[in-house]
Write a protein that holds these residues in place. Structure first.
Motif, short mmCIF file in Angstrom:
data_model
loop_
_atom_site.label_atom_id
_atom_site.label_comp_id
_atom_site.label_asym_id
_atom_site.label_seq_id
_atom_site.Cartn_x
_atom_site.Cartn_y
_atom_site.Cartn_z
N MET A 158 48.63 39.73 44.31
CA MET A 158 47.46 39.00 43.81
C MET A 158 46.86 39.74 42.62
SD MET A 158 45.83 37.95 47.50
CE MET A 158 44.26 37.32 46.94
N LEU A 159 46.70 41.06 42.78
CA LEU A 159 46.13 41.87 41.70
C LEU A 159 47.01 41.81 40.45
CD1 LEU A 159 43.92 43.94 40.82
CD2 LEU A 159 45.40 45.74 41.71
N ALA A 160 48.31 41.94 40.65
CA ALA A 160 49.23 41.91 39.51
C ALA A 160 49.14 40.59 38.76
CB ALA A 160 50.67 42.15 39.99
N HIS A 161 48.78 39.52 39.47
CA HIS A 161 48.65 38.21 38.83
C HIS A 161 47.20 37.92 38.41
CE1 HIS A 161 52.69 37.82 40.45
NE2 HIS A 161 52.87 36.91 39.51
N GLY A 162 46.33 38.93 38.48
CA GLY A 162 45.01 38.80 37.86
C GLY A 162 43.85 38.52 38.80
N THR A 163 44.09 38.50 40.11
CA THR A 163 42.97 38.28 41.04
C THR A 163 42.29 39.61 41.32
OG1 THR A 163 44.02 36.35 42.02
CG2 THR A 163 42.36 37.48 43.36
N THR A 164 40.97 39.66 41.08
CA THR A 164 40.25 40.92 41.29
C THR A 164 39.24 40.84 42.45
OG1 THR A 164 38.86 40.20 39.43
CG2 THR A 164 40.52 41.88 38.96
N THR A 165 38.96 39.62 42.92
CA THR A 165 38.09 39.43 44.08
C THR A 165 38.66 38.26 44.88
OG1 THR A 165 36.13 40.11 42.82
CG2 THR A 165 35.73 38.89 44.86
N ALA A 166 38.67 38.39 46.21
CA ALA A 166 39.21 37.29 47.02
C ALA A 166 38.47 37.19 48.34
CB ALA A 166 40.70 37.50 47.29
N ASP A 224 35.45 43.51 35.70
CA ASP A 224 36.73 42.98 36.19
C ASP A 224 37.27 42.11 35.06
OD1 ASP A 224 35.93 44.18 38.51
OD2 ASP A 224 35.72 42.33 39.68
N VAL A 225 38.24 42.65 34.34
CA VAL A 225 38.64 42.03 33.07
C VAL A 225 40.16 41.86 33.01
CG1 VAL A 225 38.44 42.21 30.55
CG2 VAL A 225 36.73 43.33 31.99
N LEU A 226 40.60 40.70 32.53
CA LEU A 226 42.04 40.48 32.32
C LEU A 226 42.33 40.45 30.83
CD1 LEU A 226 42.77 37.49 34.75
CD2 LEU A 226 42.79 39.96 35.23
N HIS A 282 41.91 49.09 48.77
CA HIS A 282 42.57 48.38 47.67
C HIS A 282 41.58 48.04 46.55
CE1 HIS A 282 45.18 45.45 45.68
NE2 HIS A 282 46.17 45.95 46.38
N PRO A 283 42.04 48.03 45.29
CA PRO A 283 41.12 47.66 44.20
C PRO A 283 40.52 46.26 44.36
CG PRO A 283 43.16 48.57 43.30
CD PRO A 283 43.35 48.47 44.79
N VAL A 298 45.20 44.39 33.94
CA VAL A 298 44.09 44.06 34.83
C VAL A 298 43.17 45.27 34.90
CG1 VAL A 298 43.42 43.34 37.15
CG2 VAL A 298 45.63 42.64 36.25
N ILE A 299 41.92 45.07 34.58
CA ILE A 299 40.92 46.14 34.71
C ILE A 299 40.00 45.75 35.86
CG2 ILE A 299 38.94 47.28 33.58
CD1 ILE A 299 41.43 45.96 31.27
N LYS A 300 39.92 46.62 36.88
CA LYS A 300 39.07 46.33 38.03
C LYS A 300 37.95 47.36 38.09
CE LYS A 300 37.33 44.94 41.74
NZ LYS A 300 36.56 43.70 41.81
N SER A 301 36.72 46.92 38.08
CA SER A 301 35.54 47.81 38.07
C SER A 301 35.71 48.88 37.01
CB SER A 301 35.33 48.44 39.45
OG SER A 301 34.99 47.44 40.38
#
Ligand code: NIG
Ligand code: FE
Length: 419
Positions: free
Chosen positions: A138-146, A386-388, A173-174, A410-413
């Protein structure tokens, strides 16, 4: 001068998605595009957003990232997933390809119950391990919150085990996870023919127990119910949701996936944060929903995954002034898909959403569908960074191209989570 940790600059298009609340109706077509845009990050939060020359004039950064020729946008929010489960149902997929119906397989003791058996037998460590691999994708495909649901336990012990797996994954996990209790996902085999007694168990034991386990939550906890043929009736769904509301849960509902039972009307009446699926919702309930604060969540991966041809009537919802969000519905039965990019591609083709509407639905509106619209879903000062960075020159490439990962970074926090 702002001393930023990171400056992402020179983006061909920076999509801010800036909005005071969920975007409704025609406003769903607005992305807040800044050409040659930049975003500055400090302490994990967004410190400044604007055209690159202006941002540069106010910021010095410890690190810079050149996004020339690329699209920069908020991380995807996936507001409906069944992330945590054990095993798979590849055999059922093959049966369905050969003609068996999803509800037939479920009535014969397969379907959700087959995953319930595997999940009951798994340890919490096993659940975490199997689900972590999905969360990584999910993260690799750009999801940062679920959002992540329980619902493959259907007994007190296993529902708590699933909640514990969600808690551990969120901690390690991020990707940030918002938990949803879905004890009323199916009537378990041992309660066959005694659905009301199972609802008693959900209302009298599970809900209070789950509530007592959630200490100092980062976000609200939600309660969901599967209100449909083969699952729970409208009255049973009302009982569960009313009891949950009295305990302070936010409300969600799976409804109108197969047969219209009145679940969308119930969601509006009870002030649910979202009503999800909505494939066969009658026109009058679509109107009600569109005029309410309940967000319509469409899950186009599910009809696609089932090889069906009916999709959520997104045009009617949006054109009536409603707020619509998109989610994967990631689950082992109907839709094993971790990619919000693919969901956006489906939404444009089969639900006739424009590329801009689909991106709004997968970010800011999705954030509001899990009560996090104030923290994530747009690139605005003070929100989580949280930036793509997408390897495309124009946002319309996102639904236009499919089947590959268009995420560059993907940038998370504020931290580089994936390249
Ligand atoms: O959202 N519809 C109900 N629940 C899931 C499917 C769960 C499963 O088949 O395991 C859904 O599609
Ligand atoms: Fe679902």
């Amino acid at each position: 001068m702002i001393q930023a940790d990171l400056l992402i600059h020179s983006a061909a298009q920076l999509l801010t998605l800036a909005s005071d609340g969920p975007k409704r109706g025609a406003a769903m077509g607005e992305l807040g595009i800044i050409e040659h845009g930049a975003v500055a990050v400090k302490d994990g939060l967004i410190a400044l957003v604007g055209p690159t020359p202006e941002v540069r004039g106010q910021v010095t950064a410890a690190e810079e990232m050149d996004a020339a020729g690329k699209v920069v946008m908020p991380g995807f929010v996936d507001p409906h997933t069944h992330l945590v489960f054990a095993g798979d149902r590849a055999g059922e997929f093959e049966q369905r390809v050969k003609g068996a119906a999803y509800l037939e397989i479920m009535a014969a003791g397969g379907g959700i119950m087959s995953t319930v058996r595997a999940t009951r037998a798994a340890s919490v460590e096993q659940l975490v391990e199997e689900s972590r691999a999905r969360l990584d994708r999910m993260l690799a495909h750009g999801t940062t919150t679920a959002e992540a649901k329980t619902g493959y336990g259907l007994d007190v012990e296993t529902e708590l085990k699933m909640l514990e797996a969600i808690r551990r994954l969120d901690a390690e996990h991020p990707v940030d996870l918002v938990p949803t209790f879905l004890g009323a996902h199916a009537v378990p085999t041992e309660y066959q023919g005694r659905a009301d007694e199972y609802v008693d168990l959900v209302v009298e034991e599970m809900l209070p127990m789950i509530k007592s386990q959630i200490s100092n939550p980062k976000s609200q906890i939600f309660c969901d119910v599967f209100c449909d043929e083969g699952a729970f009736t409208l009255e049973q769904s009302r009982r569960v949701l009313e009891a949950a509301r009295a305990l302070g849960f936010g409300l969600k509902i799976h409804t109108d996936e197969f047969r219209p039972l009145g679940g969308a009307r119930l969601a509006v009446e009870l002030g649910a944060v979202s009503a999800d699926h909505l494939v066969c919702t009658p026109d009058d309930e679509i109107e009600l929903l569109a005029r309410s604060d309940t967000i319509a969540v469409a899950l186009p991966g599910t009809p696609f995954g089932l090889g069906r041809h009916e999709y959520t009537p997104a045009r009617r919802i949006i054109d009536s002034g409603g707020a619509l969000a998109l989610a994967t519905d990631l689950n082992p039965g109907t839709c094993w898909c971790e990619s919000m990019q693919f969901i956006i591609a489906l939404a444009c083709r089969f639900m006739k959403m424009t590329p801009a509407e689909a991106i709004v639905a997968a970010t800011i509106n999705a954030a509001h569908a899990i009560g996090l619209g104030h923290q994530v879903g747009s690139l605005e000062v003070g929100k989580k960074a949280d930036v793509l960075v997408l390897d495309i020159p124009d946002y319309r490439h996102l639904p236009y191209r499919f089947g590959v990962n268009l995420v560059d970074r993907v940038i998370k926090s504020g931290e580089l989570a994936c390249t």
